[in-house]
Design a protein around this motif. Structure first.
Motif, PDB file in Angstrom:
ATOM      1  N   ARG A 118      37.179  58.112  40.644  1.00 50.57           N
ATOM      2  CA  ARG A 118      37.773  56.845  40.202  1.00 50.57           C
ATOM      3  C   ARG A 118      37.832  55.801  41.318  1.00 50.57           C
ATOM      4  O   ARG A 118      38.074  54.617  41.060  1.00 50.57           O
ATOM      5  N   ALA A 119      37.640  56.234  42.542  1.00 51.09           N
ATOM      6  CA  ALA A 119      37.909  55.359  43.687  1.00 51.09           C
ATOM      7  C   ALA A 119      36.964  54.166  43.750  1.00 51.09           C
ATOM      8  O   ALA A 119      37.398  53.033  43.992  1.00 51.09           O
ATOM      9  N   ALA A 120      35.668  54.400  43.549  1.00 50.51           N
ATOM     10  CA  ALA A 120      34.702  53.295  43.670  1.00 50.51           C
ATOM     11  C   ALA A 120      34.989  52.203  42.643  1.00 50.51           C
ATOM     12  O   ALA A 120      34.929  51.008  42.960  1.00 50.51           O
ATOM     13  N   GLY A 121      35.303  52.595  41.411  1.00 53.37           N
ATOM     14  CA  GLY A 121      35.611  51.603  40.386  1.00 53.37           C
ATOM     15  C   GLY A 121      36.887  50.841  40.687  1.00 53.37           C
ATOM     16  O   GLY A 121      36.963  49.621  40.476  1.00 53.37           O
ATOM     17  N   PHE A 122      37.893  51.563  41.174  1.00 49.70           N
ATOM     18  CA  PHE A 122      39.151  50.897  41.552  1.00 49.70           C
ATOM     19  C   PHE A 122      38.893  49.864  42.642  1.00 49.70           C
ATOM     20  O   PHE A 122      39.327  48.713  42.546  1.00 49.70           O
ATOM     21  N   ASP A 123      38.169  50.276  43.676  1.00 47.52           N
ATOM     22  CA  ASP A 123      37.908  49.362  44.792  1.00 47.52           C
ATOM     23  C   ASP A 123      37.078  48.156  44.354  1.00 47.52           C
ATOM     24  O   ASP A 123      37.303  47.030  44.818  1.00 47.52           O
ATOM     25  N   ALA A 124      36.112  48.383  43.455  1.00 48.58           N
ATOM     26  CA  ALA A 124      35.302  47.262  42.962  1.00 48.58           C
ATOM     27  C   ALA A 124      36.170  46.255  42.221  1.00 48.58           C
ATOM     28  O   ALA A 124      35.991  45.035  42.356  1.00 48.58           O
ATOM     29  N   GLY A 125      37.124  46.754  41.445  1.00 49.98           N
ATOM     30  CA  GLY A 125      38.036  45.864  40.745  1.00 49.98           C
ATOM     31  C   GLY A 125      38.913  45.070  41.696  1.00 49.98           C
ATOM     32  O   GLY A 125      39.159  43.873  41.504  1.00 49.98           O
ATOM     33  N   VAL A 126      39.385  45.733  42.754  1.00 46.47           N
ATOM     34  CA  VAL A 126      40.194  45.041  43.763  1.00 46.47           C
ATOM     35  C   VAL A 126      39.362  43.961  44.446  1.00 46.47           C
ATOM     36  O   VAL A 126      39.824  42.825  44.649  1.00 46.47           O
ATOM     37  N   ALA A 127      38.123  44.310  44.802  1.00 47.25           N
ATOM     38  CA  ALA A 127      37.259  43.334  45.479  1.00 47.25           C
ATOM     39  C   ALA A 127      37.024  42.104  44.601  1.00 47.25           C
ATOM     40  O   ALA A 127      37.067  40.966  45.084  1.00 47.25           O
ATOM     41  N   ARG A 128      36.779  42.334  43.308  1.00 42.63           N
ATOM     42  CA  ARG A 128      36.577  41.195  42.394  1.00 42.63           C
ATOM     43  C   ARG A 128      37.833  40.340  42.320  1.00 42.63           C
ATOM     44  O   ARG A 128      37.768  39.103  42.367  1.00 42.63           O
ATOM     45  N   ALA A 129      38.995  40.989  42.194  1.00 43.73           N
ATOM     46  CA  ALA A 129      40.247  40.251  42.041  1.00 43.73           C
ATOM     47  C   ALA A 129      40.579  39.444  43.287  1.00 43.73           C
ATOM     48  O   ALA A 129      40.950  38.263  43.205  1.00 43.73           O
ATOM     49  N   LEU A 130      40.436  40.068  44.460  1.00 43.86           N
ATOM     50  CA  LEU A 130      40.753  39.351  45.693  1.00 43.86           C
ATOM     51  C   LEU A 130      39.722  38.271  45.979  1.00 43.86           C
ATOM     52  O   LEU A 130      40.070  37.170  46.433  1.00 43.86           O
ATOM     53  N   GLY A 131      38.448  38.552  45.690  1.00 43.00           N
ATOM     54  CA  GLY A 131      37.412  37.563  45.946  1.00 43.00           C
ATOM     55  C   GLY A 131      37.518  36.337  45.065  1.00 43.00           C
ATOM     56  O   GLY A 131      37.072  35.255  45.441  1.00 43.00           O
ATOM     57  N   ALA A 132      38.132  36.500  43.891  1.00 46.49           N
ATOM     58  CA  ALA A 132      38.288  35.378  42.960  1.00 46.49           C
ATOM     59  C   ALA A 132      39.696  34.792  42.974  1.00 46.49           C
ATOM     60  O   ALA A 132      39.972  33.865  42.214  1.00 46.49           O
ATOM     61  N   ALA A 133      40.581  35.326  43.826  1.00 43.65           N
ATOM     62  CA  ALA A 133      41.995  34.923  43.806  1.00 43.65           C
ATOM     63  C   ALA A 133      42.540  34.989  42.380  1.00 43.65           C
ATOM     64  O   ALA A 133      43.230  34.086  41.911  1.00 43.65           O
ATOM     65  N   ASP A 134      42.214  36.082  41.693  1.00 38.77           N
ATOM     66  CA  ASP A 134      42.606  36.286  40.294  1.00 38.77           C
ATOM     67  C   ASP A 134      43.983  36.946  40.270  1.00 38.77           C
ATOM     68  O   ASP A 134      44.108  38.169  40.384  1.00 38.77           O
ATOM     69  N   LEU A 135      45.020  36.128  40.104  1.00 35.72           N
ATOM     70  CA  LEU A 135      46.387  36.635  40.197  1.00 35.72           C
ATOM     71  C   LEU A 135      46.675  37.672  39.128  1.00 35.72           C
ATOM     72  O   LEU A 135      47.316  38.695  39.390  1.00 35.72           O
ATOM     73  N   ALA A 136      46.219  37.425  37.913  1.00 35.10           N
ATOM     74  CA  ALA A 136      46.481  38.361  36.817  1.00 35.10           C
ATOM     75  C   ALA A 136      45.835  39.714  37.096  1.00 35.10           C
ATOM     76  O   ALA A 136      46.433  40.768  36.843  1.00 35.10           O
ATOM     77  N   ALA A 137      44.614  39.699  37.617  1.00 40.26           N
ATOM     78  CA  ALA A 137      43.922  40.952  37.902  1.00 40.26           C
ATOM     79  C   ALA A 137      44.605  41.712  39.038  1.00 40.26           C
ATOM     80  O   ALA A 137      44.697  42.942  39.004  1.00 40.26           O
TER      81      ALA A 137
END
Length: 237
Positions: free
Chosen positions: A165-184
């Motif tokens: 599960r780790a790679a998918g979790f980290d990819a989601g974090v990277a997308r959220a932080l890279g987009a400043a997506d507060l909800a994510a």
């Protein structure tokens, strides 16, 4: 109001003296952190708040000038959270904030007063957001340096062993932080983050709370998993 933030990983291995012969392996991460801190300086904040994960003894506020060290990692190296002041710090910085202090010393930070905040990793998302809102209201122009790692389960030799599960979790974090997506960022699962040993979850959710209403844009500067641990560098401005 929050005007800028830098998200950086917090392994003591970022400090070359700690990494010793392996220091070059994190050169790209260090360079990205330097670039991220440049975004903070360019924002001309009135206050910089450094946030990072901490065990119980390191939680709570840490004043400017608070000491930290890497002696626990076999290195005779001391740091301070900004310039020394007349305030006597009651406790040493937790390792995550010591790494943050080292980054600030390395880049010669002298742009604003500094405070540190150690956060317990189990802190619930809404309480993180509430604490973040308080940080955002501290001054007219607030900047944050947010320390924390993604999962520690990316490979068989990772500190937490391999978790699919780790790679998918980290990819989601990277997308959220890279987009400043507060909800994510706020939607990150605290239980899963704990299972994957992702120390940055609570600090990232503090950042999301602080950024509410600020209209910041994000940029992802670094995304890799040396040693099987997800390290991310991002800026919000």
């Amino acid at each position: 109001m929050l005007v800028a933030a830098a998200v950086c990983p917090c392994p003591p291995l970022l400090v070359p003296e700690v990494a010793a012969g392996a220091a070059a392996e994190l050169d790209a991460a260090r360079a990205a952190c330097t670039d991220a801190l440049g975004v903070l300086a360019a924002a001309r904040p009135d206050l910089l708040v450094v946030v990072g994960p901490a065990e119980r003894s390191g939680r709570g506020p840490h004043p400017q000038g608070a000491p930290g060290s890497f002696r626990g990692f076999g290195v005779d190296l001391d740091v301070r959270l900004g310039a020394a002041t007349d305030t006597v710090a009651e406790r040493e910085l937790p390792p995550s904030l010591a790494v943050g202090a080292w980054l600030l010393e390395r880049t010669g930070w002298a742009d604003a007063p500094i405070e540190g905040l150690g956060v317990g990793e189990p802190l619930e998302p809404e309480r993180c957001a509430e604490a973040g809102r308080g940080i955002g209201a501290r001054a007219g122009r607030v900047a944050m340096l947010v320390m924390g790692d993604a999962s520690a389960c990316r490979t068989l030799k990772a500190p937490g062993y391999l978790d699919e599960r780790a790679a998918g979790f980290d990819a989601g974090v990277a997308r959220a932080l890279g987009a400043a997506d507060l909800a994510a960022v706020m939607a990150l699962d605290a239980g899963l983050a704990q299972e994957l040993k992702a120390s940055g979850r609570a600090p990232w959710q503090l950042l999301a709370g602080a950024a509410e209403g600020a209209g910041l844009s994000g940029a992802l500067l670094y995304d890799d998993a040396p040693y099987g641990v997800g390290y991310l560098v991002a800026t919000w401005s």
